[in-house]
Design an enzyme around this catalytic site. Structure first.
Site, mmCIF file in Angstrom:
data_model
loop_
_atom_site.group_PDB
_atom_site.id
_atom_site.type_symbol
_atom_site.label_atom_id
_atom_site.label_comp_id
_atom_site.label_asym_id
_atom_site.label_seq_id
_atom_site.Cartn_x
_atom_site.Cartn_y
_atom_site.Cartn_z
ATOM 1 N N LEU A 64 11.278 90.142 -79.895
ATOM 2 C CA LEU A 64 10.574 88.926 -80.300
ATOM 3 C C LEU A 64 9.842 89.159 -81.617
ATOM 4 C CD1 LEU A 64 9.402 88.349 -76.674
ATOM 5 C CD2 LEU A 64 10.859 86.755 -77.941
ATOM 6 N N PRO A 65 9.420 88.052 -82.289
ATOM 7 C CA PRO A 65 8.840 88.225 -83.625
ATOM 8 C C PRO A 65 7.572 89.085 -83.655
ATOM 9 C CG PRO A 65 9.484 85.938 -83.281
ATOM 10 C CD PRO A 65 9.648 86.630 -81.965
ATOM 11 N N THR A 95 8.675 94.626 -83.309
ATOM 12 C CA THR A 95 7.704 95.431 -84.064
ATOM 13 C C THR A 95 6.338 94.788 -83.877
ATOM 14 O OG1 THR A 95 9.392 95.955 -85.706
ATOM 15 C CG2 THR A 95 7.110 96.387 -86.329
ATOM 16 N N LYS A 170 7.383 103.137 -86.574
ATOM 17 C CA LYS A 170 8.007 101.949 -87.168
ATOM 18 C C LYS A 170 7.139 101.352 -88.286
ATOM 19 C CE LYS A 170 10.534 98.331 -87.756
ATOM 20 N NZ LYS A 170 11.783 98.432 -88.504
ATOM 21 N N LYS A 245 4.157 90.475 -91.802
ATOM 22 C CA LYS A 245 3.528 90.854 -90.521
ATOM 23 C C LYS A 245 3.438 92.378 -90.411
ATOM 24 C CE LYS A 245 6.200 91.611 -87.300
ATOM 25 N NZ LYS A 245 7.117 91.947 -86.241
HETATM 26 P P1 NAD Z 1 14.025 86.324 -85.423
HETATM 27 O O1 NAD Z 1 12.898 85.490 -85.869
HETATM 28 O O2 NAD Z 1 15.374 86.197 -86.053
HETATM 29 O O3 NAD Z 1 14.260 86.116 -83.831
HETATM 30 C C1 NAD Z 1 13.252 85.991 -82.877
HETATM 31 C C2 NAD Z 1 13.817 85.254 -81.682
HETATM 32 O O4 NAD Z 1 12.784 85.166 -80.680
HETATM 33 C C3 NAD Z 1 14.249 83.807 -81.988
HETATM 34 O O5 NAD Z 1 15.552 83.583 -81.500
HETATM 35 C C4 NAD Z 1 13.210 82.959 -81.259
HETATM 36 O O6 NAD Z 1 13.726 81.722 -80.793
HETATM 37 C C5 NAD Z 1 12.854 83.885 -80.113
HETATM 38 N N1 NAD Z 1 11.557 83.566 -79.498
HETATM 39 C C6 NAD Z 1 10.361 83.397 -80.105
HETATM 40 N N2 NAD Z 1 9.405 83.129 -79.181
HETATM 41 C C7 NAD Z 1 10.028 83.139 -77.984
HETATM 42 C C8 NAD Z 1 9.581 82.943 -76.659
HETATM 43 N N3 NAD Z 1 8.298 82.673 -76.373
HETATM 44 N N4 NAD Z 1 10.483 83.034 -75.661
HETATM 45 C C9 NAD Z 1 11.791 83.309 -75.936
HETATM 46 N N5 NAD Z 1 12.271 83.511 -77.179
HETATM 47 C C10 NAD Z 1 11.397 83.420 -78.187
HETATM 48 O O7 NAD Z 1 13.498 87.823 -85.518
HETATM 49 P P2 NAD Z 1 14.379 89.168 -85.694
HETATM 50 O O8 NAD Z 1 14.740 89.341 -87.122
HETATM 51 O O9 NAD Z 1 15.431 89.198 -84.637
HETATM 52 O O10 NAD Z 1 13.241 90.263 -85.382
HETATM 53 C C11 NAD Z 1 12.770 90.516 -84.060
HETATM 54 C C12 NAD Z 1 11.807 91.705 -84.128
HETATM 55 O O11 NAD Z 1 12.507 92.846 -84.651
HETATM 56 C C13 NAD Z 1 10.592 91.462 -85.040
HETATM 57 O O12 NAD Z 1 9.454 92.050 -84.457
HETATM 58 C C14 NAD Z 1 10.992 92.177 -86.328
HETATM 59 O O13 NAD Z 1 9.850 92.606 -87.043
HETATM 60 C C15 NAD Z 1 11.821 93.329 -85.801
HETATM 61 N N6 NAD Z 1 12.851 93.854 -86.717
HETATM 62 C C16 NAD Z 1 13.639 92.997 -87.453
HETATM 63 C C17 NAD Z 1 14.609 93.537 -88.306
HETATM 64 C C18 NAD Z 1 15.514 92.656 -89.143
HETATM 65 O O14 NAD Z 1 16.203 93.194 -90.035
HETATM 66 N N7 NAD Z 1 15.570 91.345 -88.896
HETATM 67 C C19 NAD Z 1 14.787 94.929 -88.403
HETATM 68 C C20 NAD Z 1 13.987 95.734 -87.617
HETATM 69 C C21 NAD Z 1 13.033 95.201 -86.769
#
Ligand code: NAD
Length: 300
Positions: A64-65, A95, A170, A245
């Protein structure tokens, strides 16, 4: 294994696909119906709430975000903790800050469950290829138990120490990443302003001492790396607001131990300005847009 997967965004969706490919039975939940539909089309089951998703799960994964989203998915009458069977491990790969992780682990422990933090590195490409690095914090026996699940999604599974230390690794990694992307952006913009072809400059950097992931995989200048978000209108990838963030997590954590983060604070201002300019949902490499003269006026 029966796995509940909650959070099907840029990262969660390809990770859940890899669990399916490895033969696991996956039940998914996300607020986005489209994201859920894509997973059920691929063979996953869907559930109407986090509580329903975990009812017969042998392992739960959240992606999740930010901390507030993890809290809302775990707690409450329709949350994970209301429906999970005793003895099941929750793996949070989002993260978030180490203090929240420790609090969530205590809540899980109080209900007879175990919790590990397992944030990832490797980007959306690594998530799709199943080559992520997992930085794992938790009890050794629990980490050993979940290792095969993580191996279905990643190549390097590193046990960092107790609960919370995965997040420490991380946020320090992303502190470097935020700074290097801003540095590569500055150098690419300067080089082009001084008259060199961006592809030539990128190529030189990538065989010289300036080489880093921000230059050779996600180069922020359009057209230098064909597969980078910069060459696709900065779509997909790792959102500017997520980088903002993570830099906030790093600077807050630094403050808690009276440690200076000179470059981290400058990088934070750059991504803040990029977000305020309307680029929050674009890949974080869109920070290079600040180096256009009119945008530079917004950097304090
Ligand atoms: P994203 O915003 O693409 O996806 C987040 C998902 O969570 C969305 O599909 C959203 O609908 C869902 N969501 C939000 N609130 C919710 C809830 N209450 N119940 C159910 N679903 C819910 O984010 P992402 O890029 O997939 O990143 C996710 C995590 O991984 C973050 O913490 C980010 O910092 C970390 N991360 C991302 C990357 C990257 O390259 N994108 C790399 C490493 C780590």
């Amino acid at each position: 294994m029966k796995i509940a997967f909650i959070g099907l965004g840029n990262m969660g969706s390809p990770m859940a696909h890899n669990l399916l490919k490895s033969g696991h039975s996956v039940t998914v939940y996300d607020l986005s119906q489209r994201a859920v539909q894509l997973m059920t089309d691929a063979g996953a089951k869907s559930a109407s709430s986090p509580r329903a998703a975990v009812s017969d799960a042998e392992c739960v994964i959240t992606m999740l975000p930010a901390s507030a989203h993890v809290r809302s998915v775990l707690e409450g009458p329709e949350g994970v903790l209301a429906g999970i069977q005793p003895g099941v491990t929750i793996i949070d790969s989002s993260t978030i800050d180490p203090a929240s992780v420790r609090e969530f682990a205590s809540l899980a422990n109080a209900r007879g469950n175990t919790f590990v933090d397992a944030p990832v590195s490797g980007g959306t490409g690594g998530a799709a290829a199943g080559t992520l690095t997992f930085m794992v914090g938790g009890n050794s026996a629990v980490v050993a138990k979940v290792r095969p699940v993580l191996e279905a999604m990643g190549k390097n599974i590193v046990h960092c120490g107790d609960v919370g230390t995965g997040q420490v690794a991380k946020i320090c990694n992303n502190l470097v990443l935020g700074i290097t992307m801003a540095g590569v952006s500055e150098a690419m913009a300067l080089g082009v302003a001084l008259g060199i072809d961006p592809k030539t400059l990128g190529g030189i950097m990538n065989t010289s001492t300036g080489r880093c992931w921000s230059s050779d995989t996600y180069n922020p200048y359009p057209g230098v790396i064909d597969t980078a978000p910069a060459s696709k209108g900065y779509a997909g990838g790792f959102g500017t607001d997520l980088m903002l963030k993570d830099l906030g997590l790093a600077t807050d954590a630094a403050r808690s131990v009276s440690q200076p983060v000179f470059m981290g604070e400058t990088a934070q201002k750059l991504y803040q300005t990029s977000s305020q300019n309307g680029n929050g949902r674009l890949d974080f490499s869109a920070v290079i847009k600040l180096y256009q003269l009119e945008a530079l006026a917004n950097v304090s």
